[in-house]
Design a protein around this motif. Structure first.
Motif, PDB file in Angstrom:
ATOM      1  N   ILE A   1      10.092  -5.806   7.140  1.00 39.48           N
ATOM      2  CA  ILE A   1       9.772  -6.931   6.126  1.00 39.48           C
ATOM      3  C   ILE A   1       8.698  -7.587   6.646  1.00 39.48           C
ATOM      4  CG2 ILE A   1      10.538  -9.465   5.752  1.00 39.48           C
ATOM      5  CD1 ILE A   1      13.303  -8.058   5.649  1.00 39.48           C
ATOM      6  N   MET A   2       8.518  -7.958   7.974  1.00 39.38           N
ATOM      7  CA  MET A   2       7.389  -8.852   8.558  1.00 39.38           C
ATOM      8  C   MET A   2       6.034  -7.903   8.688  1.00 39.38           C
ATOM      9  SD  MET A   2       9.330 -11.130  11.342  1.00 39.38           S
ATOM     10  CE  MET A   2       7.757 -12.306  11.351  1.00 39.38           C
ATOM     11  N   LEU A   3       6.145  -6.740   9.263  1.00 40.00           N
ATOM     12  CA  LEU A   3       4.845  -5.919   9.420  1.00 40.00           C
ATOM     13  C   LEU A   3       4.602  -5.179   7.932  1.00 40.00           C
ATOM     14  CD1 LEU A   3       5.388  -4.516  13.063  1.00 40.00           C
ATOM     15  CD2 LEU A   3       4.049  -6.469  12.285  1.00 40.00           C
ATOM     16  N   GLY A   4       5.726  -4.824   7.467  1.00 44.47           N
ATOM     17  CA  GLY A   4       5.263  -4.192   6.089  1.00 44.47           C
ATOM     18  C   GLY A   4       4.535  -5.176   5.096  1.00 44.47           C
ATOM     19  N   SER A   5       5.119  -6.317   5.044  1.00 40.99           N
ATOM     20  CA  SER A   5       4.474  -7.440   4.230  1.00 40.99           C
ATOM     21  C   SER A   5       2.874  -7.715   4.739  1.00 40.99           C
ATOM     22  CB  SER A   5       5.367  -8.790   4.176  1.00 40.99           C
ATOM     23  OG  SER A   5       6.501  -8.410   3.651  1.00 40.99           O
ATOM     24  N   TYR A   6       2.884  -7.726   6.176  1.00 40.48           N
ATOM     25  CA  TYR A   6       1.543  -8.176   6.664  1.00 40.48           C
ATOM     26  C   TYR A   6       0.435  -7.119   6.241  1.00 40.48           C
ATOM     27  CZ  TYR A   6      -1.675  -9.208  10.312  1.00 40.48           C
ATOM     28  OH  TYR A   6      -2.788  -9.439  11.283  1.00 40.48           O
ATOM     29  N   ALA A   7       0.938  -5.709   6.375  1.00 39.94           N
ATOM     30  CA  ALA A   7       0.051  -4.530   6.019  1.00 39.94           C
ATOM     31  C   ALA A   7      -0.258  -4.603   4.409  1.00 39.94           C
ATOM     32  CB  ALA A   7       0.874  -3.147   5.965  1.00 39.94           C
ATOM     33  N   ASP A   8       0.571  -5.160   3.606  1.00 36.41           N
ATOM     34  CA  ASP A   8       0.249  -5.361   2.050  1.00 36.41           C
ATOM     35  C   ASP A   8      -0.536  -6.854   1.934  1.00 36.41           C
ATOM     36  OD1 ASP A   8       1.604  -3.277   1.153  1.00 36.41           O
ATOM     37  OD2 ASP A   8       3.311  -3.920   1.135  1.00 36.41           O
ATOM     38  N   ARG A   9      -0.494  -7.530   2.843  1.00 37.32           N
ATOM     39  CA  ARG A   9      -1.470  -8.831   2.537  1.00 37.32           C
ATOM     40  C   ARG A   9      -2.667  -8.764   3.322  1.00 37.32           C
ATOM     41  NH1 ARG A   9       0.740 -12.340   5.287  1.00 37.32           N
ATOM     42  NH2 ARG A   9       2.754 -11.712   5.995  1.00 37.32           N
ATOM     43  N   ALA A  10      -2.587  -8.340   4.530  1.00 38.88           N
ATOM     44  CA  ALA A  10      -3.757  -8.120   5.610  1.00 38.88           C
ATOM     45  C   ALA A  10      -4.657  -6.991   5.472  1.00 38.88           C
ATOM     46  CB  ALA A  10      -3.409  -8.910   6.958  1.00 38.88           C
ATOM     47  N   GLY A  11      -3.753  -5.908   5.294  1.00 42.50           N
ATOM     48  CA  GLY A  11      -4.397  -4.783   5.588  1.00 42.50           C
ATOM     49  C   GLY A  11      -3.554  -3.605   6.286  1.00 42.50           C
ATOM     50  N   ARG A  12      -3.624  -2.380   6.196  1.00 43.95           N
ATOM     51  CA  ARG A  12      -2.846  -1.477   6.992  1.00 43.95           C
ATOM     52  C   ARG A  12      -3.481  -1.624   8.540  1.00 43.95           C
ATOM     53  NH1 ARG A  12      -0.519  -1.701   2.084  1.00 43.95           N
ATOM     54  NH2 ARG A  12      -1.206  -0.422   0.479  1.00 43.95           N
TER      55      ARG A  12
ATOM     56  N   ALA B   1       1.365   4.507   4.391  1.00 39.38           N
ATOM     57  CA  ALA B   1       0.291   3.996   3.402  1.00 39.38           C
ATOM     58  C   ALA B   1      -0.990   4.376   3.858  1.00 39.38           C
ATOM     59  CB  ALA B   1       0.401   2.651   3.237  1.00 39.38           C
ATOM     60  N   TYR B   2      -1.383   4.165   4.898  1.00 40.33           N
ATOM     61  CA  TYR B   2      -2.672   4.474   5.418  1.00 40.33           C
ATOM     62  C   TYR B   2      -3.304   5.788   5.264  1.00 40.33           C
ATOM     63  CZ  TYR B   2      -6.679   3.905   8.513  1.00 40.33           C
ATOM     64  OH  TYR B   2      -8.152   4.162   8.981  1.00 40.33           O
ATOM     65  N   MET B   3      -2.242   6.819   5.511  1.00 35.69           N
ATOM     66  CA  MET B   3      -2.406   8.259   5.524  1.00 35.69           C
ATOM     67  C   MET B   3      -2.623   8.531   3.827  1.00 35.69           C
ATOM     68  SD  MET B   3       0.139  10.184   8.060  1.00 35.69           S
ATOM     69  CE  MET B   3      -0.218   9.936   9.787  1.00 35.69           C
ATOM     70  N   VAL B   4      -1.779   8.328   3.168  1.00 36.10           N
ATOM     71  CA  VAL B   4      -1.787   8.722   1.669  1.00 36.10           C
ATOM     72  C   VAL B   4      -3.071   8.025   0.940  1.00 36.10           C
ATOM     73  CG1 VAL B   4       0.596   8.989   1.628  1.00 36.10           C
ATOM     74  CG2 VAL B   4      -0.104   6.747   0.712  1.00 36.10           C
ATOM     75  N   GLU B   5      -3.448   6.825   1.358  1.00 37.96           N
ATOM     76  CA  GLU B   5      -4.445   6.066   0.662  1.00 37.96           C
ATOM     77  C   GLU B   5      -5.823   6.469   1.042  1.00 37.96           C
ATOM     78  OE1 GLU B   5      -3.784   1.937   1.194  1.00 37.96           O
ATOM     79  OE2 GLU B   5      -1.827   2.071   0.254  1.00 37.96           O
ATOM     80  N   HIS B   6      -5.701   7.453   2.204  1.00 37.55           N
ATOM     81  CA  HIS B   6      -7.150   8.203   2.427  1.00 37.55           C
ATOM     82  C   HIS B   6      -7.068   9.483   2.046  1.00 37.55           C
ATOM     83  CE1 HIS B   6      -9.447   5.424   4.934  1.00 37.55           C
ATOM     84  NE2 HIS B   6      -8.509   5.036   5.513  1.00 37.55           N
TER      85      HIS B   6
ATOM     86  N   GLU C   1     -10.253   0.072   7.112  1.00 39.72           N
ATOM     87  CA  GLU C   1      -9.260  -0.051   6.180  1.00 39.72           C
ATOM     88  C   GLU C   1      -9.426   1.055   5.005  1.00 39.72           C
ATOM     89  OE1 GLU C   1      -6.211  -0.885   4.890  1.00 39.72           O
ATOM     90  OE2 GLU C   1      -6.469  -2.680   6.204  1.00 39.72           O
ATOM     91  N   THR C   2      -8.260   0.991   4.245  1.00 43.87           N
ATOM     92  CA  THR C   2      -8.427   2.122   3.347  1.00 43.87           C
ATOM     93  C   THR C   2      -9.014   1.588   2.015  1.00 43.87           C
ATOM     94  OG1 THR C   2      -6.348   1.448   2.302  1.00 43.87           O
ATOM     95  CG2 THR C   2      -5.874   2.891   3.969  1.00 43.87           C
ATOM     96  N   PRO C   3      -9.844   2.742   1.268  1.00 45.80           N
ATOM     97  CA  PRO C   3     -10.467   2.180   0.180  1.00 45.80           C
ATOM     98  C   PRO C   3      -9.667   1.663  -0.973  1.00 45.80           C
ATOM     99  CG  PRO C   3     -11.330   4.378   0.899  1.00 45.80           C
ATOM    100  CD  PRO C   3      -9.977   3.889   1.705  1.00 45.80           C
ATOM    101  N   GLU C   4      -8.414   2.222  -1.085  1.00 50.81           N
ATOM    102  CA  GLU C   4      -7.562   2.118  -2.069  1.00 50.81           C
ATOM    103  C   GLU C   4      -6.966   0.481  -1.914  1.00 50.81           C
ATOM    104  OE1 GLU C   4      -3.250   3.575  -3.959  1.00 50.81           O
ATOM    105  OE2 GLU C   4      -4.725   5.001  -2.987  1.00 50.81           O
ATOM    106  N   PHE C   5      -6.784   0.153  -0.664  1.00 55.48           N
ATOM    107  CA  PHE C   5      -6.410  -1.209  -0.387  1.00 55.48           C
ATOM    108  C   PHE C   5      -7.389  -2.350  -0.565  1.00 55.48           C
ATOM    109  CE2 PHE C   5      -5.646  -4.904   2.144  1.00 55.48           C
ATOM    110  CZ  PHE C   5      -4.562  -5.334   1.823  1.00 55.48           C
ATOM    111  N   LYS C   6      -8.502  -1.973  -0.281  1.00 58.43           N
ATOM    112  CA  LYS C   6      -9.788  -2.793  -0.578  1.00 58.43           C
ATOM    113  C   LYS C   6      -9.961  -3.010  -2.013  1.00 58.43           C
ATOM    114  CE  LYS C   6     -12.528  -1.476   3.403  1.00 58.43           C
ATOM    115  NZ  LYS C   6     -13.715  -0.780   3.975  1.00 58.43           N
ATOM    116  N   LYS C   7      -9.870  -2.100  -2.816  1.00 59.36           N
ATOM    117  CA  LYS C   7     -10.007  -2.435  -4.156  1.00 59.36           C
ATOM    118  C   LYS C   7      -9.068  -2.884  -4.958  1.00 59.36           C
ATOM    119  CE  LYS C   7     -12.630   2.006  -5.290  1.00 59.36           C
ATOM    120  NZ  LYS C   7     -12.616   3.348  -6.233  1.00 59.36           N
ATOM    121  N   VAL C   8      -7.785  -2.914  -4.433  1.00 58.90           N
ATOM    122  CA  VAL C   8      -6.558  -3.768  -4.926  1.00 58.90           C
ATOM    123  C   VAL C   8      -7.132  -5.031  -4.575  1.00 58.90           C
ATOM    124  CG1 VAL C   8      -4.138  -4.070  -4.712  1.00 58.90           C
ATOM    125  CG2 VAL C   8      -5.105  -1.861  -5.236  1.00 58.90           C
ATOM    126  N   LYS C   9      -7.204  -5.196  -3.146  1.00 58.99           N
ATOM    127  CA  LYS C   9      -7.345  -6.470  -2.891  1.00 58.99           C
ATOM    128  C   LYS C   9      -8.366  -7.227  -3.523  1.00 58.99           C
ATOM    129  CE  LYS C   9      -7.736  -9.283   1.530  1.00 58.99           C
ATOM    130  NZ  LYS C   9      -7.782  -9.379   3.101  1.00 58.99           N
TER     131      LYS C   9
END
Length: 437
Positions: free
Chosen positions: A81-92, A147-152, A220-228
């Motif tokens: 919950i905490m680290l997963g949410s952190y990955a979605d808010r702050a980054g992988r 998430a980091y693997m698949v988004e790269h 950081e992953t390009p996919e996450f950067k675009k979404v953020k």
């Protein structure tokens, strides 16, 4: 804006121009370290039970030790919950760096913990707190790392690249079992109980800084950067629980059979071989090494097969084979309890684990959008591991003791594999009906 987010969720960033091996290595090394620490505790459960959880009965001592092993899994959902949410808010990347740091702290506490004979009740408390920290760390590791693997990765090779996380689990198994076998072979029982087991944990502690350094150097992953850049998810946990509930429950079901088989046949097997089959400790660890080698080599093969033939097809066949073979494997082991039989069985176990776990990371990634992928992955995987895997050694130890039936672990594996097959079929139908952008 919502259309843009949906497009990003179903059309992964294309990195076909290059192979993201640097990123795969960075995500994998922490996963290998965390799984190594997990295995080492399980492999030395008998010694740890005697040193930190002394009891009148040896079985009671072992139950307390494997029970503490399971306690770490209670923390996994909280870490998810905490680290997963952190990955979605702050980054992988920040989440991956934090998780490996917490893991090193827990490992250090175990490596240097005084025994019960030295400081009394404070000793098992230190072990319990350390295992809770390790469980918290591992709870967030899977979601962020996958998430980091698949988004790269190239969208057509997600299964292959995500499966390297399981391949490094195989490497961790080889290292953990190899070091355990080496220590058991070179040290006397007294030396192993006195200080030898600490060397195994110290090795993991030495690897940690290397993983931390590598993760600090990644992007950081390009996919996450675009979404953020479009819209940052403020409450990924709320999104998963309210809008992805069905996918979450089915994801938990998908992982259940594979994780039960994994923890019973791989992690618990050295203890089972030693206590039930009376195979020497060094030989029992050799069987686990064989499983690790096979998993390390074949997980990417099954990941690539899932890209080519479909994740649901590969996984459903593998899960059905697990359900059908678990009882015969235990029957063979108990009929011919030799080292040769153990090695042959563990070879097949490694193949079946790879066939199941190879496609699962990419499958779970496919069902959650980028904005909540870290949370969805972490929750679905860790709730399943906690429920069906973490307490598996404790449960099967109790089942054998209560029924006096050495085949009892196979019944547990068969039941969970049936749950997984149903979940995979249901999820396949759900994904077919999902609208595409």
């Amino acid at each position: 804006m919502s259309a843009q987010l949906q497009t990003l969720a179903v059309e992964p960033h294309n990195t076909a121009a290059r192979q993201p091996w640097k990123e795969i290595c960075a995500a994998s090394i922490g996963n290998a370290l965390e799984f190594y620490d997990l295995l080492i505790y399980g492999y030395f459960a008998i010694i740890i039970g005697k040193l930190f959880f002394p009891a009148d009965s040896e079985t009671t001592s072992l139950l307390l030790s494997v029970g503490t092993f399971g306690i770490s899994f209670v923390m996994r959902p909280l870490g998810a919950i905490m680290l997963g949410s952190y990955a979605d808010r702050a980054g992988r990347k920040p989440s991956l760096t934090l998780s490996i740091t917490i893991m090193m702290i827990g490992t250090g506490m175990i490596a240097f913990a005084p025994t019960y004979a030295q400081i009394g009740i404070a000793s098992p408390i230190i072990i319990i707190v350390a295992r809770m920290l390790q469980g918290f760390s591992t709870g967030g590791e899977f979601g962020a790392a996958t998430a980091y693997m698949v988004e790269h990765a190239d969208g057509k090779r997600r299964g292959f690249f995500a499966s390297w996380q399981l391949s490094t689990q195989g490497l961790a198994t080889v290292l953990a079992a190899g070091i355990s076998a080496l220590l058991s072979y070179t040290l006397t029982d007294a030396q192993l109980s006195d200080w030898g087991w600490r060397l195994a944990f110290a090795f993991g502690l030495l690897v940690g800084p290397v993983g931390l350094y590598i993760r600090n150097q990644i992007d950081e992953t390009p996919e996450f950067k675009k979404v953020k850049a479009i819209k940052a998810e403020r409450s990924p946990l709320r999104t998963v629980l309210l809008h992805e509930t069905t996918n979450l429950l089915l994801g938990i079901g998908v992982v259940s059979g594979a994780t039960a088989f994994n923890y019973v046949h791989k992690l618990y097997m050295p203890t089972y071989a030693l206590k039930q089959l009376h195979i020497p400790a060094t030989s029992s660890f050799l069987g686990a090494m064989i499983t690790g080698v096979v998993l390390m080599i074949t997980a990417p093969i099954f990941g690539a097969m899932s890209d080519r033939f479909g994740r649901f097809r590969v996984l459903s066949i593998a899960l059905m084979l697990i359900g059908l073979t678990s009882y015969p494997l235990f029957l063979i082991l108990n009929t011919w309890p030799t080292v040769t039989t153990l090695i042959a069985v563990q070879f097949l176990v490694g193949l079946l684990i790879a066939a199941c776990l190879g496609p699962i990371p990419a499958m779970l990634s496919d069902i959650f959008p980028t904005t909540s992928r870290g949370t969805g992955l972490a929750l679905s995987y860790n709730f399943s591991v906690t429920i069906f895997g973490g307490f598996a050694p404790l449960l099967v130890t109790w089942m054998i003791s209560a029924t006096d039936n050495k085949m009892a672990p196979s019944f547990y594996v068969m039941a969970t594999s049936a749950i997984s097959v149903i979940a995979v079929l249901a999820l396949a139908q759900r994904m077919k009906r999902r609208p595409q952008s």
